[in-house]
Design a protein around this motif. Structure first.
Motif, PDB file in Angstrom:
ATOM      1  N   GLU A 156     -11.711 -13.383   0.303  1.00 44.79           N
ATOM      2  CA  GLU A 156     -12.669 -12.368  -0.127  1.00 44.79           C
ATOM      3  C   GLU A 156     -13.121 -12.576  -1.558  1.00 44.79           C
ATOM      4  O   GLU A 156     -14.062 -11.950  -2.018  1.00 44.79           O
ATOM      5  CB  GLU A 156     -12.045 -10.976  -0.016  1.00 44.79           C
ATOM      6  CG  GLU A 156     -10.966 -10.708  -1.041  1.00 44.79           C
ATOM      7  CD  GLU A 156     -10.470  -9.282  -0.996  1.00 44.79           C
ATOM      8  OE1 GLU A 156      -9.959  -8.822  -2.030  1.00 44.79           O
ATOM      9  OE2 GLU A 156     -10.595  -8.621   0.026  1.00 44.79           O
TER      10      GLU A 156
ATOM     11  N   GLU B 211      -3.381  -0.158   6.192  1.00 41.57           N
ATOM     12  CA  GLU B 211      -3.586  -1.427   5.502  1.00 41.57           C
ATOM     13  C   GLU B 211      -5.067  -1.772   5.436  1.00 41.57           C
ATOM     14  O   GLU B 211      -5.537  -2.349   4.464  1.00 41.57           O
ATOM     15  CB  GLU B 211      -2.818  -2.540   6.225  1.00 41.57           C
ATOM     16  CG  GLU B 211      -2.911  -3.916   5.555  1.00 41.57           C
ATOM     17  CD  GLU B 211      -2.372  -3.925   4.125  1.00 41.57           C
ATOM     18  OE1 GLU B 211      -2.780  -4.830   3.353  1.00 41.57           O
ATOM     19  OE2 GLU B 211      -1.558  -3.059   3.772  1.00 41.57           O
ATOM     20  N   HIS B 212      -5.822  -1.378   6.463  1.00 40.74           N
ATOM     21  CA  HIS B 212      -7.260  -1.644   6.433  1.00 40.74           C
ATOM     22  C   HIS B 212      -7.941  -0.848   5.330  1.00 40.74           C
ATOM     23  O   HIS B 212      -8.852  -1.334   4.663  1.00 40.74           O
ATOM     24  CB  HIS B 212      -7.891  -1.308   7.784  1.00 40.74           C
ATOM     25  CG  HIS B 212      -9.386  -1.446   7.790  1.00 40.74           C
ATOM     26  ND1 HIS B 212     -10.016  -2.677   7.780  1.00 40.74           N
ATOM     27  CD2 HIS B 212     -10.380  -0.513   7.767  1.00 40.74           C
ATOM     28  CE1 HIS B 212     -11.329  -2.493   7.763  1.00 40.74           C
ATOM     29  NE2 HIS B 212     -11.573  -1.195   7.761  1.00 40.74           N
TER      30      HIS B 212
ATOM     31  N   HIS C  16      -7.334 -15.398  -1.964  1.00 38.32           N
ATOM     32  CA  HIS C  16      -7.813 -14.802  -0.721  1.00 38.32           C
ATOM     33  C   HIS C  16      -9.292 -15.112  -0.515  1.00 38.32           C
ATOM     34  O   HIS C  16     -10.061 -15.218  -1.472  1.00 38.32           O
ATOM     35  CB  HIS C  16      -7.588 -13.288  -0.741  1.00 38.32           C
ATOM     36  CG  HIS C  16      -6.142 -12.925  -0.846  1.00 38.32           C
ATOM     37  ND1 HIS C  16      -5.307 -12.908   0.251  1.00 38.32           N
ATOM     38  CD2 HIS C  16      -5.368 -12.603  -1.911  1.00 38.32           C
ATOM     39  CE1 HIS C  16      -4.085 -12.576  -0.139  1.00 38.32           C
ATOM     40  NE2 HIS C  16      -4.100 -12.386  -1.441  1.00 38.32           N
TER      41      HIS C  16
ATOM     42  N   GLN D 174     -12.207  -0.673   0.505  1.00 36.52           N
ATOM     43  CA  GLN D 174     -12.716   0.135   1.605  1.00 36.52           C
ATOM     44  C   GLN D 174     -12.541   1.628   1.358  1.00 36.52           C
ATOM     45  O   GLN D 174     -13.307   2.440   1.848  1.00 36.52           O
ATOM     46  CB  GLN D 174     -11.989  -0.251   2.902  1.00 36.52           C
ATOM     47  CG  GLN D 174     -12.173  -1.702   3.301  1.00 36.52           C
ATOM     48  CD  GLN D 174     -13.613  -2.029   3.660  1.00 36.52           C
ATOM     49  OE1 GLN D 174     -14.301  -1.212   4.263  1.00 36.52           O
ATOM     50  NE2 GLN D 174     -14.084  -3.198   3.269  1.00 36.52           N
TER      51      GLN D 174
ATOM     52  N   CYS E  71      -6.759  -0.056   2.516  1.00 40.03           N
ATOM     53  CA  CYS E  71      -6.446  -0.629   1.207  1.00 40.03           C
ATOM     54  C   CYS E  71      -6.306  -2.145   1.328  1.00 40.03           C
ATOM     55  O   CYS E  71      -5.311  -2.727   0.911  1.00 40.03           O
ATOM     56  CB  CYS E  71      -5.162   0.001   0.673  1.00 40.03           C
ATOM     57  SG  CYS E  71      -4.949  -0.247  -1.114  1.00 40.03           S
ATOM     58  N   ALA E  72      -7.304  -2.760   1.904  1.00 37.32           N
ATOM     59  CA  ALA E  72      -7.222  -4.185   2.214  1.00 37.32           C
ATOM     60  C   ALA E  72      -7.624  -5.087   1.054  1.00 37.32           C
ATOM     61  O   ALA E  72      -7.496  -6.295   1.157  1.00 37.32           O
ATOM     62  CB  ALA E  72      -8.093  -4.492   3.434  1.00 37.32           C
ATOM     63  N   TRP E  73      -8.113  -4.524  -0.027  1.00 37.09           N
ATOM     64  CA  TRP E  73      -8.560  -5.405  -1.104  1.00 37.09           C
ATOM     65  C   TRP E  73      -7.378  -6.156  -1.726  1.00 37.09           C
ATOM     66  O   TRP E  73      -6.293  -5.615  -1.868  1.00 37.09           O
ATOM     67  CB  TRP E  73      -9.340  -4.622  -2.167  1.00 37.09           C
ATOM     68  CG  TRP E  73      -8.560  -3.627  -2.984  1.00 37.09           C
ATOM     69  CD1 TRP E  73      -8.349  -2.321  -2.678  1.00 37.09           C
ATOM     70  CD2 TRP E  73      -7.903  -3.860  -4.235  1.00 37.09           C
ATOM     71  NE1 TRP E  73      -7.594  -1.720  -3.664  1.00 37.09           N
ATOM     72  CE2 TRP E  73      -7.310  -2.640  -4.630  1.00 37.09           C
ATOM     73  CE3 TRP E  73      -7.764  -4.967  -5.053  1.00 37.09           C
ATOM     74  CZ2 TRP E  73      -6.585  -2.509  -5.818  1.00 37.09           C
ATOM     75  CZ3 TRP E  73      -7.039  -4.846  -6.237  1.00 37.09           C
ATOM     76  CH2 TRP E  73      -6.462  -3.629  -6.600  1.00 37.09           C
ATOM     77  N   ARG E  74      -7.612  -7.403  -2.079  1.00 35.62           N
ATOM     78  CA  ARG E  74      -6.561  -8.257  -2.636  1.00 35.62           C
ATOM     79  C   ARG E  74      -6.941  -8.855  -3.994  1.00 35.62           C
ATOM     80  O   ARG E  74      -6.085  -9.372  -4.705  1.00 35.62           O
ATOM     81  CB  ARG E  74      -6.252  -9.409  -1.666  1.00 35.62           C
ATOM     82  CG  ARG E  74      -5.591  -8.948  -0.360  1.00 35.62           C
ATOM     83  CD  ARG E  74      -4.172  -8.472  -0.629  1.00 35.62           C
ATOM     84  NE  ARG E  74      -3.501  -8.029   0.589  1.00 35.62           N
ATOM     85  CZ  ARG E  74      -3.525  -6.789   1.054  1.00 35.62           C
ATOM     86  NH1 ARG E  74      -4.214  -5.857   0.406  1.00 35.62           N
ATOM     87  NH2 ARG E  74      -2.891  -6.460   2.160  1.00 35.62           N
TER      88      ARG E  74
ATOM     89  N   THR F 188       0.841  -1.191   0.000  1.00 37.23           N
ATOM     90  CA  THR F 188       0.000   0.000   0.000  1.00 37.23           C
ATOM     91  C   THR F 188       0.878   1.244   0.000  1.00 37.23           C
ATOM     92  O   THR F 188       1.930   1.253   0.608  1.00 37.23           O
ATOM     93  CB  THR F 188      -0.883   0.016   1.254  1.00 37.23           C
ATOM     94  OG1 THR F 188      -1.631  -1.192   1.278  1.00 37.23           O
ATOM     95  CG2 THR F 188      -1.821   1.211   1.260  1.00 37.23           C
TER      96      THR F 188
END
Length: 268
Positions: A232, A44-45, A230, A92, A47-50, A27
């Motif tokens: 998600e 990090e939260h 991941h 997010q 930009c948590a998308w993976r 990030t």
């Protein structure tokens, strides 16, 4: 003689490696904020998308899903799959105050018109791009390689060149038709070596309630490698709503031809 598509996966992997410096896994220390304002701090939260979904749509199928026969248009230059969007999953941090201007994509305009046109008469191509940036591109912008409209659309165009779905299908004898129907498993056996095993074939219902192939959603990790391990990875915020649904495995579907004169009723 049918050509093997396996070498394409190897070529794609090498091509992605070239692009990896553009799309950093880490990030940014400071996320890009509103233009003219100090960039807000990120975490990090934030930009948590993976995982990210690259979606290609078939104009013949898209137009067949529109019951209003005056809405759709397919430019004469469009004879191939076009981009629908590049959508980060579960993003997010979305900066809704980051506008996009014509100048942001001026250098890419010709490629975008060819590969990412609006198929609706009520929406210009720039309005389509602007919408995709606001809904999805700005949500991906916390990652360095996506942190401007130009970078976001450059990456999308590179992915479009790598995923040559129409050529792969044609090499395997899968072609648009008003009479022939295809099974999901039949198409998957052709596409999987090219796009990996994490993708979805989507259909829509036409005016005759037939299953019609509409688009392909290809799942990537945010470093643009095929697949996304991941948890998600799935539907959710940022996946991009659409009229499509997974093509039923037990129901053969139509892969309708493009008809520039009658885009919604290509076989009438």
């Amino acid at each position: 003689m049918r050509r093997s598509v396996l070498p394409l996966l190897v070529t794609l992997s090498h091509a992605l490696v070239i692009l990896l410096p553009l799309v950093a896994m880490e990030t940014q220390e400071e996320a890009r904020g509103c233009r003219g304002a100090s960039p807000p701090q990120t975490s990090e939260h934030d930009c948590a998308w993976r995982c990210i979904i690259f979606t290609l749509q078939w104009p013949g199928g898209f137009c067949a899903s529109l019951y209003n026969q005056t809405l759709c248009r397919i430019p004469d230059t469009v004879t191939d799959w076009t981009i629908h969007g590049l959508w980060p999953l579960h993003a997010q941090r979305c900066c809704n105050c980051w506008p996009m201007f014509q100048s942001d994509v001026q250098e890419l305009k010709d490629e975008l018109v060819e590969n990412w046109p609006s198929l609706l008469k009520t929406k210009s191509s720039f309005q389509f791009w602007e919408q995709e940036w606001a809904k999805h591109g700005a949500c991906a912008a916390c990652v360095e390689g996506f942190n401007s409209p130009q970078k976001y659309f450059q990456i999308s165009l590179k992915l479009r060149k790598w995923f040559e779905i129409q050529r792969v299908l044609e090499d395997a004898g899968i072609a648009p038709s008003c009479e022939r129907r295809y099974k999901v498993a039949e198409v998957q056996s052709i596409l999987t070596p090219h796009v990996g095993d994490q993708y979805e074939i989507q259909c829509v219902l036409d005016h005759k309630d037939r299953q019609v192939w509409f688009q392909v959603k290809i799942r990537l990790s945010r470093d643009l490698t095929l697949g996304c391990p991941h948890p998600e990875a799935g539907s959710g915020p940022g996946s991009g709503p659409s009229p499509g649904h997974p093509c039923p495995p037990e129901v053969p579907f139509f892969y309708l031809p493009i008809n520039h004169q009658k885009p919604e009723r290509p076989c009438d």
